[in-house]
Each structure stands twice: as C-alpha cells, then as structure tokens.
Design a protein around this motif. Sequence first.
Motif, PDB file in Angstrom:
ATOM      1  N   ALA A 208     -64.342  -1.850 -50.110  1.00 50.78           N
ATOM      2  CA  ALA A 208     -63.048  -1.272 -49.791  1.00 50.78           C
ATOM      3  C   ALA A 208     -62.909  -0.147 -49.546  1.00 50.78           C
ATOM      4  CB  ALA A 208     -62.083  -1.797 -50.891  1.00 50.78           C
ATOM      5  N   TRP A 209     -63.503   0.929 -50.269  1.00 51.16           N
ATOM      6  CA  TRP A 209     -63.741   2.402 -49.830  1.00 51.16           C
ATOM      7  C   TRP A 209     -64.179   2.444 -48.692  1.00 51.16           C
ATOM      8  CZ3 TRP A 209     -63.632   6.760 -53.663  1.00 51.16           C
ATOM      9  CH2 TRP A 209     -64.036   7.998 -52.987  1.00 51.16           C
ATOM     10  N   GLY A 210     -65.260   1.918 -48.233  1.00 50.49           N
ATOM     11  CA  GLY A 210     -65.862   2.292 -46.838  1.00 50.49           C
ATOM     12  C   GLY A 210     -65.078   1.702 -45.646  1.00 50.49           C
ATOM     13  N   ILE A 211     -64.405   0.508 -45.846  1.00 53.27           N
ATOM     14  CA  ILE A 211     -63.398  -0.028 -44.989  1.00 53.27           C
ATOM     15  C   ILE A 211     -62.218   1.121 -44.676  1.00 53.27           C
ATOM     16  CG2 ILE A 211     -61.790  -1.626 -44.514  1.00 53.27           C
ATOM     17  CD1 ILE A 211     -63.561  -3.603 -45.994  1.00 53.27           C
ATOM     18  N   ALA A 212     -61.618   1.311 -45.660  1.00 51.86           N
ATOM     19  CA  ALA A 212     -60.381   2.356 -45.575  1.00 51.86           C
ATOM     20  C   ALA A 212     -60.805   3.683 -45.074  1.00 51.86           C
ATOM     21  CB  ALA A 212     -59.952   2.848 -47.000  1.00 51.86           C
ATOM     22  N   THR A 213     -61.856   4.327 -45.464  1.00 52.05           N
ATOM     23  CA  THR A 213     -62.400   5.551 -45.142  1.00 52.05           C
ATOM     24  C   THR A 213     -62.688   5.533 -43.453  1.00 52.05           C
ATOM     25  OG1 THR A 213     -64.316   5.186 -46.154  1.00 52.05           O
ATOM     26  CG2 THR A 213     -62.752   6.667 -47.319  1.00 52.05           C
ATOM     27  N   ALA A 214     -63.597   4.841 -43.329  1.00 49.49           N
ATOM     28  CA  ALA A 214     -64.065   4.404 -41.743  1.00 49.49           C
ATOM     29  C   ALA A 214     -63.046   4.246 -40.838  1.00 49.49           C
ATOM     30  CB  ALA A 214     -65.366   3.548 -41.868  1.00 49.49           C
ATOM     31  N   ASN A 215     -62.060   3.425 -41.332  1.00 53.61           N
ATOM     32  CA  ASN A 215     -61.093   3.026 -40.052  1.00 53.61           C
ATOM     33  C   ASN A 215     -60.232   4.135 -40.063  1.00 53.61           C
ATOM     34  OD1 ASN A 215     -61.922   0.519 -39.806  1.00 53.61           O
ATOM     35  ND2 ASN A 215     -60.428  -0.472 -41.416  1.00 53.61           N
ATOM     36  N   PHE A 216     -59.943   4.972 -41.169  1.00 51.91           N
ATOM     37  CA  PHE A 216     -59.004   6.045 -40.925  1.00 51.91           C
ATOM     38  C   PHE A 216     -59.718   7.161 -40.068  1.00 51.91           C
ATOM     39  CE2 PHE A 216     -58.257  10.714 -42.021  1.00 51.91           C
ATOM     40  CZ  PHE A 216     -56.979  10.518 -42.060  1.00 51.91           C
ATOM     41  N   LEU A 217     -60.958   7.140 -39.983  1.00 48.71           N
ATOM     42  CA  LEU A 217     -61.682   8.259 -39.094  1.00 48.71           C
ATOM     43  C   LEU A 217     -61.687   7.728 -37.702  1.00 48.71           C
ATOM     44  CD1 LEU A 217     -64.505   9.282 -41.299  1.00 48.71           C
ATOM     45  CD2 LEU A 217     -63.037  10.925 -40.407  1.00 48.71           C
ATOM     46  N   VAL A 218     -62.080   6.276 -37.529  1.00 46.42           N
ATOM     47  CA  VAL A 218     -61.979   5.591 -36.227  1.00 46.42           C
ATOM     48  C   VAL A 218     -60.621   5.897 -35.541  1.00 46.42           C
ATOM     49  CG1 VAL A 218     -61.983   3.464 -35.019  1.00 46.42           C
ATOM     50  CG2 VAL A 218     -63.827   4.091 -36.841  1.00 46.42           C
ATOM     51  N   GLU A 219     -59.540   5.625 -36.458  1.00 46.44           N
ATOM     52  CA  GLU A 219     -58.254   5.898 -35.947  1.00 46.44           C
ATOM     53  C   GLU A 219     -57.911   7.278 -35.199  1.00 46.44           C
ATOM     54  OE1 GLU A 219     -55.885   4.440 -39.081  1.00 46.44           O
ATOM     55  OE2 GLU A 219     -56.696   2.251 -38.757  1.00 46.44           O
TER      56      GLU A 219
END
Length: 407
Positions: A208-219
């Motif tokens: 969940a940590w990885g999903i939230a953080t990586a998606n934020f950077l991608v966006e």
Amino acid sequence: MRKSPFRGVLAGAAMLAVLTACSTDDSVDNPDTADDPASTEESEEGSSDEWFVQADYDEQMQQMDATFEGNPEEPWLQYIDGPMTDTSEWKSQEAQKVCFANASISNPWRQTGWITMNQQLEVLQDSGVISEMETRDAGDDDNTQIADIDYFIDQGNCDVFIISPNSTAALTPAVERACETGKPVIVFDRGVNTDCPTTFIHPIGGYAWGIATANFLVENLEEGDRVIALRILPGVDVLETRWAAAERIFEENGIEATDHFTGADPAEIKKIITDALVQGDVAGVWMDAGDGAVAAIEAFEDQGVDYPVMTGEDEMSFLRKWEETGLTGLAPVYSNFQWRTPLLAVEKIVKGEEIPTEWVLPQEPITEEERAAYLEANDGMPDGHYAKFGGEDLPGYPEVWQERQIP
C-alpha cells in the motif's frame, strides 16, 4: 498460515535471515546477508521480484479503499471487517500482567510509538485492566528477543504476551512457544510465519505504501523522467514490499527509477543524490522511510537545482522541510498509532470481547492539503516525532512527547 500482508514474502525472509528495527526508520543492525545496507551501490536489477506477490499486492490495493469498522476519531481501534477471535476463555476480573518482547526502540519511529504505548499503559493501569507491563528490549537482535520470549514463558508469570518481532522467520518458533502456553499472544508491527497469535495488528502494509507513493510520482512526472529511490536496507519485508510495488508501477509507466541502499545515513543520502545530479537531471525522489529526507532535499539545494517531486514520511522533519521549500510532496505513513492497539486489545480480551484475528489498521498518507493541519497539531514536537502518533487524548500530552520522555 494467516492471510496477511506478509504472506508470500516469508520464504524470502527466511532465506535472508531478516533483521528488523521499526518498519520505517533508521538505526538498525545489518541483516545477515551479503548486502551492505550502507552501500550506495544500486540494488541488482529485478531483485525485488522475490518479494512481489500479485495476490498480496491486489489485496492491499483493495484495502486502501476499504471501509474501516469503528470510530474514525479513534483509528487505532478501527479494523477491516474479517474473521474474529473469540477471547471469552480469557475473560477476567483481575488485573493482568503483560509481558512485552520488543524488537527495539533504536530509532525515532519506534521511540515515538514506545512513548505513546506507555501513556496508554498508564490509563489501563489506572482502570485496573493491567497490573504491570514487564518489557524486554532486544536491541535489534534476534537471539536476544528469542531469549526474552523464552524467559517470559518460563519465569515471567505472564497473563498476556505482546511481541513486536525483530524478524519474521527467526522469531516464529518463539512466538509459537508463547502460543503453546494457552495464554493470549498479540503480535504487532511485523508478522511471523504462524497463525497461532490471538491477533496480528498492523497497518495495511508495504504494498500500500509503494502503490500510494509511486502513483503520486507518476502523476506528477513525465514518461522518461528519472527518479532516485532511497532505501534503508535490504531484507525487511515491509520495506522490500514497498519497493517491489513502487518498482512495478515505475516500470509500467516509463519512469526511470534507480534504487540505492543508504543505511539511513544522511551523509550517504547526500552523496547518492549529489552523484546522481552530476550525471543529469533528477525529477523525483522516492523513499521507503522518511528519516533522511531532509538530507536528500539539502543535496538539491547544495547543487542549486530545482527541487524534485518527492515522497517522504510523516516524520516532522520532512513535513517542516516540505512546507519550507514548497516542493511537490507526499507523506506516506506506517501508522505509528498502532503502538496503542496491542494494549487496547488486552482490554478487550480481559472483557472477553471478540477481536480481529488480523487487525488491519488505516494507513492514509498526508497530502499537501492536510500538511498545515498536521503541522499545527504537532507544533512544538521535535523533528523525530511522527505526526500520526495518535496520542492526543492520552495523559501527558503534549509534554511527554515534546520532551521525548522515553521510559
């Protein structure tokens, strides 16, 4: 085996003889592997594959949007609906002796939680639920914690066991021995390779940590942009799954992400960022824990270049630097308020109430829109404090946390 955020990665944990400190911070012993956690070398390409389990990834992604049972004003008591454990056999009118085998208090995340836990203990002692809590600190050492648990089993006269494991595989037999006593066993923060504990308490998890953080950077980045990923050390499950999820998302979205182990050393972090900037633009920084985030930001300042898009953590040092710089950021959390939950679980057990077999707590990042409110709420707290510590209603607030009164 209990269905948990750590199932599927445990075989890898066993092979690596994992060590732990907190789930999120620094000051940990080196794991018994060939890797040097202070090394600035890039990790081997594809090395996160052994930690990536699609079913666990999918489950935690769903849990990020789950409805939590309980009062949102008391997130340390919330949980995702699921199997419950009947505790009626342990219902008692007598105050209980709790025996707590703790991995360590060797870093700010664990220290913040330990302070909160002790203030919660004070409340439950005053109400007659707990007579005392005997604690043994393993100092980040598996063998010490195993000996601590065996001492509690043989000589501790314990009514309830609480265990925050130093590592997953190594501590499993000791946890099973505690379960064999027939007394309640509460495991929190990190998991073990057995479903015998009365409850396993933890936030949603590393994916969940990885999903939230990586998606934020991608966006907030463009395809082809370069990201430097700063990782504390290899072999810790909740850290490895953070990166396993993030790496997968970066690859799927054309982000060039290179990961480095730092040992949470600010000097190493600065060196990694400085060397990367010499080689070209760095558009983003991803971290598997926030301690050291300020050092990363300062490396950009030292080079006189634009700030990156960045993820840190809810440690106050990052929140303050984030506000000061105005960079585009996100503060993921591994909910520190979980340190209250084991003792509140004891209270429910004493009352004979059902408790979640796997007690999954909320894990919500702090966004830019929320940052000011958390800064205001934690005004006067030291840099090593964690914004979502959840102790505002406990005795001693705020002075005990401001002064870092560590028992």
